[in-house]
Design an enzyme around this catalytic site. Structure first.
Site, PDB file in Angstrom:
ATOM      1  N   HIS A   1       0.846  -1.190   0.000  1.00 11.67           N
ATOM      2  CA  HIS A   1       0.000   0.000   0.000  1.00 11.67           C
ATOM      3  C   HIS A   1       0.886   1.246   0.000  1.00 11.67           C
ATOM      4  CE1 HIS A   1      -3.913  -1.898   1.781  1.00 11.67           C
ATOM      5  NE2 HIS A   1      -3.335  -2.692   0.883  1.00 11.67           N
TER       6      HIS A   1
ATOM      7  N   CYS B   1      -6.281   1.907   5.788  1.00  9.83           N
ATOM      8  CA  CYS B   1      -6.938   0.675   6.222  1.00  9.83           C
ATOM      9  C   CYS B   1      -6.349   0.245   7.570  1.00  9.83           C
ATOM     10  CB  CYS B   1      -6.742  -0.429   5.179  1.00  9.83           C
ATOM     11  SG  CYS B   1      -5.031  -1.038   5.083  1.00  9.83           S
TER      12      CYS B   1
ATOM     13  N   GLU C   1       0.894   3.813   1.884  1.00 12.82           N
ATOM     14  CA  GLU C   1       1.364   4.191   3.213  1.00 12.82           C
ATOM     15  C   GLU C   1       2.570   3.359   3.644  1.00 12.82           C
ATOM     16  OE1 GLU C   1      -3.255   4.321   3.515  1.00 12.82           O
ATOM     17  OE2 GLU C   1      -1.727   3.290   2.324  1.00 12.82           O
TER      18      GLU C   1
ATOM     19  N   CYS D   1      -2.571  -0.552   7.457  1.00 17.05           N
ATOM     20  CA  CYS D   1      -1.752   0.659   7.404  1.00 17.05           C
ATOM     21  C   CYS D   1      -1.801   1.417   8.724  1.00 17.05           C
ATOM     22  CB  CYS D   1      -2.189   1.534   6.240  1.00 17.05           C
ATOM     23  SG  CYS D   1      -1.786   0.779   4.636  1.00 17.05           S
TER      24      CYS D   1
END
Length: 153
Positions: free
Chosen positions: A53, A83, A55, A86
């Site tokens: 992701h 999410c 992040e 993360c």
């Protein structure tokens, strides 16, 4: 232009890179002392890695720049609400603030689904949260991406 807008625009540029590579368009930057020390965008498909992701990639880049996994005093700017995975990385890295664009009613773990009480109990802290920075632009980018994807399929 205020500081949040300036850095969210940088995260948005990262999201455009993701889109251009066929990834879900989410981008992130990590800032310390008004300087970007980490950037990332979704690379899930390219890396065949569910954890890739924006992040996570930005946290890894910032940790390399800072030569430390502790990112105290740093702020994360991300185009989509993080999410739960993360958010866990944000907590582990000790980020001070999370500033995001579009909310994610389905998977968002910062304001859409509240885990704050449990996390604060476990960690004795929680980053400050600023939602909805360039929310319309960030949301529109995601909606267009998924609309185009549905048309192709």
């Amino acid at each position: 232009m205020n500081e949040h807008t300036r850095f969210m625009e940088m995260a948005y540029q990262e999201a455009l890179r993701a889109r251009d590579e066929g990834e879900v368009p989410v981008g992130a930057v990590i800032v310390r002392d008004r300087q970007v020390i980490g950037r990332g965008y979704n690379r899930i498909e390219a890396l065949s890695d569910a954890t890739a992701h924006a992040e996570i990639i930005a946290i890894s880049a910032a940790s390399s720049t800072a030569a430390s996994w502790r990112l105290e005093g740093c702020s994360l700017y991300v185009t989509l609400e993080p999410c739960l995975m993360c958010l866990g990385a944000i907590m582990q890295a000790r980020l001070e603030a999370v500033i995001f664009g579009a909310t994610d009613p389905r998977y968002g773990a910062v304001v859409s689904h509240i885990y704050r009480n449990e996390i604060e109990e476990a960690y004795h802290r929680f980053p400050s949260v600023t939602p909805d920075v360039l929310a319309d632009d960030c949301s529109r980018l995601l909606k267009h991406f998924f609309s185009d994807l549905r048309k192709k399929n």
